[in-house]
Design a protein around this motif. Structure first.
Motif, short mmCIF file in Angstrom:
data_model
loop_
_atom_site.label_atom_id
_atom_site.label_comp_id
_atom_site.label_asym_id
_atom_site.label_seq_id
_atom_site.Cartn_x
_atom_site.Cartn_y
_atom_site.Cartn_z
N MET A 77 0.84 -1.19 0.00
CA MET A 77 0.00 0.00 0.00
C MET A 77 0.89 1.25 0.00
O MET A 77 1.98 1.25 0.57
CB MET A 77 -0.91 0.03 1.23
N TYR A 78 0.36 2.32 -0.65
CA TYR A 78 1.09 3.58 -0.74
C TYR A 78 0.15 4.74 -0.37
O TYR A 78 -1.05 4.71 -0.66
CB TYR A 78 1.63 3.80 -2.15
N PRO B 46 -8.07 -4.05 -0.58
CA PRO B 46 -7.73 -2.63 -0.70
C PRO B 46 -8.22 -2.07 -2.03
O PRO B 46 -8.36 -2.78 -3.02
CB PRO B 46 -6.20 -2.63 -0.63
N PRO C 220 -3.08 0.39 -3.64
CA PRO C 220 -2.27 -0.82 -3.50
C PRO C 220 -0.95 -0.73 -4.24
O PRO C 220 -0.01 -1.45 -3.92
CB PRO C 220 -3.16 -1.92 -4.11
N PRO D 3 5.63 4.30 1.15
CA PRO D 3 5.02 3.02 1.52
C PRO D 3 4.13 3.20 2.76
O PRO D 3 4.54 3.83 3.74
CB PRO D 3 6.24 2.13 1.83
N TYR D 4 2.93 2.67 2.69
CA TYR D 4 1.94 2.86 3.75
C TYR D 4 1.87 1.65 4.68
O TYR D 4 1.47 1.77 5.84
CB TYR D 4 0.58 3.09 3.09
N THR D 5 2.27 0.49 4.17
CA THR D 5 2.13 -0.74 4.95
C THR D 5 2.90 -0.72 6.27
O THR D 5 2.37 -1.16 7.30
CB THR D 5 2.55 -1.95 4.10
N LEU E 5 0.74 1.05 8.71
CA LEU E 5 -0.44 0.26 9.05
C LEU E 5 -0.09 -0.87 10.00
O LEU E 5 -0.86 -1.17 10.93
CB LEU E 5 -1.07 -0.30 7.77
N ASP E 6 1.06 -1.48 9.79
CA ASP E 6 1.46 -2.60 10.64
C ASP E 6 1.75 -2.17 12.07
O ASP E 6 1.69 -2.99 13.00
CB ASP E 6 2.70 -3.29 10.05
N ASP F 10 -6.94 -4.47 13.20
CA ASP F 10 -7.23 -5.08 11.90
C ASP F 10 -8.40 -4.37 11.22
O ASP F 10 -8.37 -4.11 10.01
CB ASP F 10 -7.54 -6.57 12.05
N ARG G 126 -7.25 -1.00 9.97
CA ARG G 126 -6.47 -1.14 8.73
C ARG G 126 -7.40 -1.29 7.53
O ARG G 126 -7.15 -0.72 6.45
CB ARG G 126 -5.52 -2.34 8.83
N THR H 151 -7.74 1.37 4.27
CA THR H 151 -7.40 0.91 2.92
C THR H 151 -8.62 0.64 2.05
O THR H 151 -8.50 0.57 0.83
CB THR H 151 -6.55 -0.37 2.97
#
Length: 263
Positions: A1-2, A48, A69, A99-101, A104-105, A229, A232, A236
């Motif tokens: 994800m971005y 997403p 994505p 980078p978005y992931t 998010l994590d 979760d 997130r 997205t």
């Protein structure tokens, strides 16, 4: 994800055309992905999708945010609605993508964040017995806030909006003249920048009967993560209706650190 940010050059005719038509801007955003054909889905109910939002911070300060994505290529937007000469330097292409992931994590239950969300608060009404229900926009700040404060909506989205300390509340709660409850300023939530959008479904169809009408508002506030979760998925996949018209994208920012006494 971005997560991508693009500043719109509001002085350019191409920018004014895009800002006046959510449909045209949606098409421009989707054209940022070389592998995404016009007939390709932008994301299913469980996956997403491409989300976008305009932030009108000032008359000449408008930012386009995109969550996607894949990393977008906004060269065409720079040429139409940016600063092409300034973008000649490869280090400053005219937009920023990150980078978005990893962010998010890092979301965890109990985390507190400031948020912004542009949404299309709607509800279903039936004007007469026996008639089908009709989707209708909430038109007052009290009802618009109530849409986002709905406990079930917040639970599904993975957050709860925080309340203000008692000594910071200026307006008491109560009921409206239609006997609907309102919360006063109990919550750390504001609603602003209401926009009533009306535009043709296509360039070839100028009929007033076929125009798309969407009411959007922007929420700013502070939330606590209750289900990482679920949050997130919200970040997205979007929240609410009219995602193709710039609604549903929520972004988070760290809570500012209070200044030390005497500074």
């Amino acid at each position: 994800m971005y997560l991508t940010r693009f500043r719109v050059n509001t002085a350019r005719p191409g920018a004014r055309r895009l800002l006046s038509s959510p449909q045209a801007l949606h098409a421009a955003v989707m054209a940022s992905f070389p592998d995404l054909l016009p007939t390709t889905s932008t994301g299913g109910a469980e996956g997403p999708r491409v989300l976008w939002r305009l932030d009108h911070n000032a008359r000449a300060e408008v930012f386009l945010y995109v969550v996607s994505p894949h990393r977008p290529d906004l060269t065409h937007l720079v040429e139409q609605a940016g600063w092409p000469a300034a973008a000649l330097n490869p280090d400053t292409p005219g937009w920023q993508s990150r980078p978005y992931t990893p962010f998010l994590d890092r979301l965890a239950a109990g985390g507190v964040w400031e948020f912004r969300l542009t949404a299309n608060p709607v509800h279903q009404i039936r004007r007469k017995d026996g008639e089908p229900t009709k989707r209708t926009a909430h038109l007052t700040p009290v009802h618009q806030q109530g849409w986002l404060l709905d406990p079930q909506r917040q639970e599904r989205a993975g957050f709860r909006i925080l309340e203000k300390p008692q000594d910071q509340r200026l307006l008491p709660g109560g009921t409206t003249h239609h006997n609907h409850p309102h919360h006063g300023d109990r919550y750390q939530l504001t609603v602003r920048d209401e926009r009533a959008l009306s535009f043709a479904k296509s360039r070839d169809d100028r009929s007033q009967a076929h125009r798309v009408k969407v009411v959007t508002v922007t929420f700013d506030g502070r939330l606590e993560v209750t289900d990482p979760d679920a949050l997130r998925r919200t970040l997205t996949q979007g929240l609410g209706k009219a995602k193709a018209y710039g609604c549903g994208l929520m972004t988070l920012a760290p809570v500012p650190t209070p200044a030390a006494p005497g500074k």
